[in-house]
Design an enzyme around this catalytic site. Structure first.
Site, mmCIF file in Angstrom:
data_model
loop_
_atom_site.group_PDB
_atom_site.id
_atom_site.type_symbol
_atom_site.label_atom_id
_atom_site.label_comp_id
_atom_site.label_asym_id
_atom_site.label_seq_id
_atom_site.Cartn_x
_atom_site.Cartn_y
_atom_site.Cartn_z
ATOM 1 N N HIS A 105 -102.930 43.343 -13.560
ATOM 2 C CA HIS A 105 -104.211 43.788 -12.987
ATOM 3 C C HIS A 105 -104.740 45.030 -13.689
ATOM 4 C CE1 HIS A 105 -103.428 41.510 -8.962
ATOM 5 N NE2 HIS A 105 -103.807 40.713 -9.935
ATOM 6 N N ASN A 197 -88.868 42.525 0.494
ATOM 7 C CA ASN A 197 -90.113 43.013 1.072
ATOM 8 C C ASN A 197 -89.868 43.695 2.416
ATOM 9 O OD1 ASN A 197 -92.837 42.779 -0.040
ATOM 10 N ND2 ASN A 197 -93.386 41.915 1.946
ATOM 11 N N LEU A 198 -90.787 44.583 2.792
ATOM 12 C CA LEU A 198 -90.592 45.280 4.074
ATOM 13 C C LEU A 198 -90.640 44.295 5.237
ATOM 14 C CD1 LEU A 198 -90.218 48.164 5.147
ATOM 15 C CD2 LEU A 198 -92.685 48.285 5.506
HETATM 16 N N1 APR Z 1 -90.859 48.431 0.606
HETATM 17 C C1 APR Z 1 -91.055 47.110 0.373
HETATM 18 N N2 APR Z 1 -92.190 46.443 0.698
HETATM 19 C C2 APR Z 1 -93.169 47.173 1.274
HETATM 20 C C3 APR Z 1 -93.042 48.554 1.548
HETATM 21 C C4 APR Z 1 -91.824 49.181 1.181
HETATM 22 N N3 APR Z 1 -91.613 50.484 1.408
HETATM 23 N N4 APR Z 1 -94.196 48.965 2.158
HETATM 24 C C5 APR Z 1 -95.002 47.888 2.229
HETATM 25 N N5 APR Z 1 -94.389 46.813 1.722
HETATM 26 C C6 APR Z 1 -94.883 45.443 1.601
HETATM 27 C C7 APR Z 1 -95.802 45.025 2.729
HETATM 28 O O1 APR Z 1 -95.047 44.448 3.790
HETATM 29 C C8 APR Z 1 -96.695 43.987 2.030
HETATM 30 O O2 APR Z 1 -96.129 42.692 2.148
HETATM 31 O O3 APR Z 1 -95.657 45.389 0.429
HETATM 32 C C9 APR Z 1 -96.675 44.403 0.566
HETATM 33 C C10 APR Z 1 -97.987 45.009 0.099
HETATM 34 O O4 APR Z 1 -98.949 43.981 0.154
HETATM 35 P P1 APR Z 1 -100.440 44.306 -0.318
HETATM 36 O O5 APR Z 1 -100.888 45.579 0.316
HETATM 37 O O6 APR Z 1 -101.234 43.070 -0.094
HETATM 38 O O7 APR Z 1 -100.309 44.606 -1.880
HETATM 39 P P2 APR Z 1 -100.146 43.539 -3.053
HETATM 40 O O8 APR Z 1 -99.348 42.370 -2.610
HETATM 41 O O9 APR Z 1 -99.667 44.300 -4.228
HETATM 42 O O10 APR Z 1 -101.671 43.086 -3.295
HETATM 43 C C11 APR Z 1 -101.892 42.212 -4.371
HETATM 44 O O11 APR Z 1 -104.274 42.464 -4.067
HETATM 45 O O12 APR Z 1 -106.097 43.773 -3.649
HETATM 46 C C12 APR Z 1 -105.358 43.181 -4.629
HETATM 47 O O13 APR Z 1 -105.347 43.980 -6.816
HETATM 48 C C13 APR Z 1 -104.800 44.211 -5.554
HETATM 49 O O14 APR Z 1 -102.781 44.043 -6.851
HETATM 50 C C14 APR Z 1 -103.305 43.954 -5.536
HETATM 51 C C15 APR Z 1 -103.215 42.537 -4.995
#
Ligand code: APR
Length: 229
Positions: A105, A197-198
């Site tokens: 990204h 994942n959390l």
């Molecule tokens: N440890 C592990 N997992 C975690 C933690 C942690 N401390 N904190 C949060 N999470 C998990 C959440 O449970 C969630 O499933 O990380 C995930 C974050 O998800 P998103 O906020 O959707 O982020 P992401 O999956 O990276 O989003 C993908 O969406 O908006 C676009 O470009 C953006 O790259 C991003 C893409």
């Protein structure tokens, strides 16, 4: 054993960086249509540049956490048998020592000219009055992939997924394709799949196994296990 790893915002959460879809995440507070689409940038470049200036400042202040460090350790020991793909636009993997890092990204620290596609290191603060060093066009954008745009390095990613024996997703909700479909491609190529994942992500049912908890705990434990065999 070839390992393909995909990380998301969750791996940087314990470094203090915002995720997107957790409670209080970026898309709970802002409208992604305004801040992460080409149309939003065309409508209000100053708003979008400020959004990424804020995230760039936060990323600069953040430090890698034990999950980033563990993946860097794995890459150092396993070399090319590990492919690290991240959806994140921060540089915490690099600052933990990971190399190479495939940023599908893009990166907060890159600038891109919308007119001639020239790329250069982003200034700490980007402004609409900035101009492209190559063609002079105004209002360069952050070199990040917005909704509706093609992710980067998909050829390298597809090849890693086709060849891997193990696919691991760390800290991603599995809400956004094509990344959310990588688990299917890996499985169809005969790989085992693991979600760290959390909490269970949207694609959790597609993984062979999953562990729930903070990345700073799960990832070092998993890397120790991989390096102990
Ligand atoms: N440890 C592990 N997992 C975690 C933690 C942690 N401390 N904190 C949060 N999470 C998990 C959440 O449970 C969630 O499933 O990380 C995930 C974050 O998800 P998103 O906020 O959707 O982020 P992401 O999956 O990276 O989003 C993908 O969406 O908006 C676009 O470009 C953006 O790259 C991003 C893409």
């Amino acid at each position: 054993m070839q390992i393909a790893i995909l990380t998301g915002a969750g791996i940087s959460a314990e470094s203090g960086l915002d995720t997107f879809r957790d409670a209080g995440g970026l898309w709970a507070r802002y409208d992604l249509a305004d801040l992460a689409t080409p149309e939003g940038f065309a409508r209000d470049p100053s708003l979008v540049l400020d959004f990424y200036n804020h995230r760039r400042r936060a990323a600069r202040k953040a430090t890698p956490n034990p999950a980033h460090a563990a993946l860097a350790r794995l890459q150092k020991q396993k070399g090319e048998r590990v492919t690290l793909v991240t959806q994140n636009i921060d540089d915490l993997h690099e600052r933990a020592g990971s190399d190479p890092v495939i940023h599908m990204h893009g990166s907060l620290f890159g600038a891109l000219c919308g007119a001639c596609r020239t790329r250069w290191p982003a200034a700490p603060v980007m402004r609409p009055a900035d101009t492209c060093p190559a063609c002079g066009a105004e209002s360069p954008r952050p070199d990040v992939v917005w909704f509706g745009e093609m992710p980067c390095h998909m050829d390298r990613i597809m090849s890693a997924l086709a060849q891997c024996d193990l696919f691991v997703a760390v800290g991603t909700s599995g809400a956004v394709f094509p990344a959310a479909g990588f688990v299917d491609l890996a499985r169809d190529s005969g790989a085992k799949t693991l979600e760290l994942n959390l909490e269970p992500g949207d694609r959790t049912g597609a993984f062979d196994t999953g562990r729930e908890g903070p990345a700073s705990v799960l990832v070092p434990a998993w890397v120790d296990k991989v390096l102990s065999v």
